[in-house]
Design a protein around this motif. Structure first.
Motif, PDB file in Angstrom:
ATOM      1  N   GLN A 143      -5.197  -7.083  -4.092  1.00  0.00           N
ATOM      2  CA  GLN A 143      -3.907  -7.303  -3.437  1.00  0.00           C
ATOM      3  C   GLN A 143      -4.039  -6.913  -1.963  1.00  0.00           C
ATOM      4  O   GLN A 143      -4.663  -5.908  -1.638  1.00  0.00           O
ATOM      5  N   MET A 144      -3.441  -7.714  -1.102  1.00  0.00           N
ATOM      6  CA  MET A 144      -3.409  -7.375   0.308  1.00  0.00           C
ATOM      7  C   MET A 144      -2.005  -7.663   0.821  1.00  0.00           C
ATOM      8  O   MET A 144      -1.453  -8.738   0.576  1.00  0.00           O
ATOM      9  N   ILE A 145      -1.444  -6.680   1.517  1.00  0.00           N
ATOM     10  CA  ILE A 145      -0.082  -6.814   2.036  1.00  0.00           C
ATOM     11  C   ILE A 145      -0.080  -6.431   3.511  1.00  0.00           C
ATOM     12  O   ILE A 145      -0.510  -5.334   3.871  1.00  0.00           O
ATOM     13  N   LEU A 146       0.398  -7.320   4.342  1.00  0.00           N
ATOM     14  CA  LEU A 146       0.636  -7.011   5.747  1.00  0.00           C
ATOM     15  C   LEU A 146       2.014  -6.361   5.783  1.00  0.00           C
ATOM     16  O   LEU A 146       3.033  -7.037   5.667  1.00  0.00           O
ATOM     17  N   GLU A 147       2.053  -5.046   5.879  1.00  0.00           N
ATOM     18  CA  GLU A 147       3.306  -4.302   5.691  1.00  0.00           C
ATOM     19  C   GLU A 147       4.054  -4.064   6.998  1.00  0.00           C
ATOM     20  O   GLU A 147       3.448  -3.856   8.036  1.00  0.00           O
ATOM     21  N   ASN A 148       5.375  -4.116   6.876  1.00  0.00           N
ATOM     22  CA  ASN A 148       6.274  -3.857   8.009  1.00  0.00           C
ATOM     23  C   ASN A 148       5.934  -4.718   9.217  1.00  0.00           C
ATOM     24  O   ASN A 148       5.908  -4.234  10.346  1.00  0.00           O
ATOM     25  N   GLY A 149       5.658  -5.973   8.973  1.00  0.00           N
ATOM     26  CA  GLY A 149       5.363  -6.895  10.053  1.00  0.00           C
ATOM     27  C   GLY A 149       3.991  -6.736  10.665  1.00  0.00           C
ATOM     28  O   GLY A 149       3.646  -7.417  11.617  1.00  0.00           O
ATOM     29  N   GLY A 150       3.216  -5.828  10.128  1.00  0.00           N
ATOM     30  CA  GLY A 150       1.855  -5.623  10.640  1.00  0.00           C
ATOM     31  C   GLY A 150       1.574  -4.218  11.119  1.00  0.00           C
ATOM     32  O   GLY A 150       0.563  -3.976  11.772  1.00  0.00           O
ATOM     33  N   VAL A 151       2.443  -3.280  10.770  1.00  0.00           N
ATOM     34  CA  VAL A 151       2.201  -1.887  11.165  1.00  0.00           C
ATOM     35  C   VAL A 151       0.915  -1.386  10.513  1.00  0.00           C
ATOM     36  O   VAL A 151       0.154  -0.632  11.106  1.00  0.00           O
ATOM     37  N   TRP A 152       0.649  -1.832   9.271  1.00  0.00           N
ATOM     38  CA  TRP A 152      -0.608  -1.547   8.606  1.00  0.00           C
ATOM     39  C   TRP A 152      -0.876  -2.636   7.584  1.00  0.00           C
ATOM     40  O   TRP A 152      -0.023  -3.440   7.265  1.00  0.00           O
ATOM     41  N   VAL A 153      -2.109  -2.637   7.072  1.00  0.00           N
ATOM     42  CA  VAL A 153      -2.521  -3.564   6.021  1.00  0.00           C
ATOM     43  C   VAL A 153      -2.863  -2.741   4.785  1.00  0.00           C
ATOM     44  O   VAL A 153      -3.705  -1.840   4.848  1.00  0.00           O
ATOM     45  N   HIS A 154      -2.190  -3.035   3.687  1.00  0.00           N
ATOM     46  CA  HIS A 154      -2.525  -2.434   2.395  1.00  0.00           C
ATOM     47  C   HIS A 154      -3.519  -3.377   1.733  1.00  0.00           C
ATOM     48  O   HIS A 154      -3.282  -4.581   1.667  1.00  0.00           O
ATOM     49  N   ILE A 155      -4.644  -2.827   1.255  1.00  0.00           N
ATOM     50  CA  ILE A 155      -5.628  -3.665   0.577  1.00  0.00           C
ATOM     51  C   ILE A 155      -6.183  -2.906  -0.620  1.00  0.00           C
ATOM     52  O   ILE A 155      -6.380  -1.688  -0.550  1.00  0.00           O
ATOM     53  N   SER A 156      -6.390  -3.618  -1.722  1.00  0.00           N
ATOM     54  CA  SER A 156      -6.870  -2.959  -2.933  1.00  0.00           C
ATOM     55  C   SER A 156      -7.974  -3.768  -3.595  1.00  0.00           C
ATOM     56  O   SER A 156      -8.164  -4.950  -3.315  1.00  0.00           O
ATOM     57  N   TYR A 157      -8.672  -3.086  -4.500  1.00  0.00           N
ATOM     58  CA  TYR A 157      -9.796  -3.692  -5.213  1.00  0.00           C
ATOM     59  C   TYR A 157      -9.846  -3.102  -6.621  1.00  0.00           C
ATOM     60  O   TYR A 157      -9.805  -1.882  -6.786  1.00  0.00           O
ATOM     61  N   LYS A 158      -9.939  -3.970  -7.619  1.00  0.00           N
ATOM     62  CA  LYS A 158     -10.110  -3.527  -9.013  1.00  0.00           C
ATOM     63  C   LYS A 158     -11.548  -3.788  -9.454  1.00  0.00           C
ATOM     64  O   LYS A 158     -12.328  -2.872  -9.630  1.00  0.00           O
ATOM     65  N   SER A 159     -11.859  -5.048  -9.673  1.00  0.00           N
ATOM     66  CA  SER A 159     -13.208  -5.478 -10.056  1.00  0.00           C
ATOM     67  C   SER A 159     -13.255  -6.998  -9.918  1.00  0.00           C
ATOM     68  O   SER A 159     -12.210  -7.648  -9.902  1.00  0.00           O
ATOM     69  N   PRO A 160     -14.453  -7.569  -9.850  1.00  0.00           N
ATOM     70  CA  PRO A 160     -14.533  -9.027  -9.684  1.00  0.00           C
ATOM     71  C   PRO A 160     -13.762  -9.805 -10.754  1.00  0.00           C
ATOM     72  O   PRO A 160     -13.180 -10.841 -10.462  1.00  0.00           O
ATOM     73  N   LYS A 161     -13.729  -9.313 -11.968  1.00  0.00           N
ATOM     74  CA  LYS A 161     -13.046 -10.026 -13.055  1.00  0.00           C
ATOM     75  C   LYS A 161     -11.540  -9.794 -13.049  1.00  0.00           C
ATOM     76  O   LYS A 161     -10.800 -10.585 -13.630  1.00  0.00           O
ATOM     77  N   LEU A 162     -11.080  -8.702 -12.430  1.00  0.00           N
ATOM     78  CA  LEU A 162      -9.657  -8.354 -12.478  1.00  0.00           C
ATOM     79  C   LEU A 162      -8.902  -8.602 -11.177  1.00  0.00           C
ATOM     80  O   LEU A 162      -7.678  -8.572 -11.161  1.00  0.00           O
ATOM     81  N   ASN A 163      -9.607  -8.823 -10.085  1.00  0.00           N
ATOM     82  CA  ASN A 163      -8.942  -9.040  -8.806  1.00  0.00           C
ATOM     83  C   ASN A 163      -8.086 -10.304  -8.846  1.00  0.00           C
ATOM     84  O   ASN A 163      -8.524 -11.348  -9.325  1.00  0.00           O
TER      85      ASN A 163
END
Length: 134
Positions: A106-126
């Motif tokens: 999941q990747m979220i450009l939060e609050n118009g770009g104040v920060w970027v939230h990015i996550s990683y589970k695994s190749p099969k679950l992303n």
């Protein structure tokens, strides 16, 4: 882990100020290493300059203290909130992650770009979910 350290991924001003434990267990630590190896380091390499981690791992107590959602991927060592210093550049970083086809969950450009939230589970679950907020 070329550009990031576990220490910066677990650093929390909130934990320090409130005396809260913010030490990941072995499973959470392994998830942090996977996040760095599969997402953060490749993104840093493509960006060509520093990326700052605003928030990485959060224990349940720290997550509650900062108002995070109870099922936050931060509590599993799977997520980081990052910035490259400005809203304009954070927007460019978000687009770069899409352009280079990073294998993120999941990747979220939060609050118009104040920060970027990015996550990683695994190749099969992303899920490769990308959102812009604000």
């Amino acid at each position: 882990m070329k550009y990031f350290t576990i220490a910066e991924l677990v650093h929390s001003d909130t934990a320090q100020k409130r005396g809260l434990n913010n030490v990941p267990d072995s499973v959470e630590r392994a998830a942090l290493v996977a996040l760095v190896d599969n997402v953060l380091d490749p993104l840093r390499e493509a960006w060509g300059g520093p990326i700052t981690v605003n928030s990485g791992y959060r224990s349940q107590a720290v997550n509650k203290a900062v108002g995070g959602v109870s099922a936050s991927q931060h509590t599993k060592g799977q997520a980081a909130d990052i910035t490259v210093g400005s809203i304009v550049d954070n927007r460019r970083l978000f687009q770069l992650a899409l352009d280079i086809k990073l294998d993120f969950d999941q990747m979220i450009l939060e609050n118009g770009g104040v920060w970027v939230h990015i996550s990683y589970k695994s190749p099969k679950l992303n899920r490769h979910m990308a959102f812009r907020q604000g």
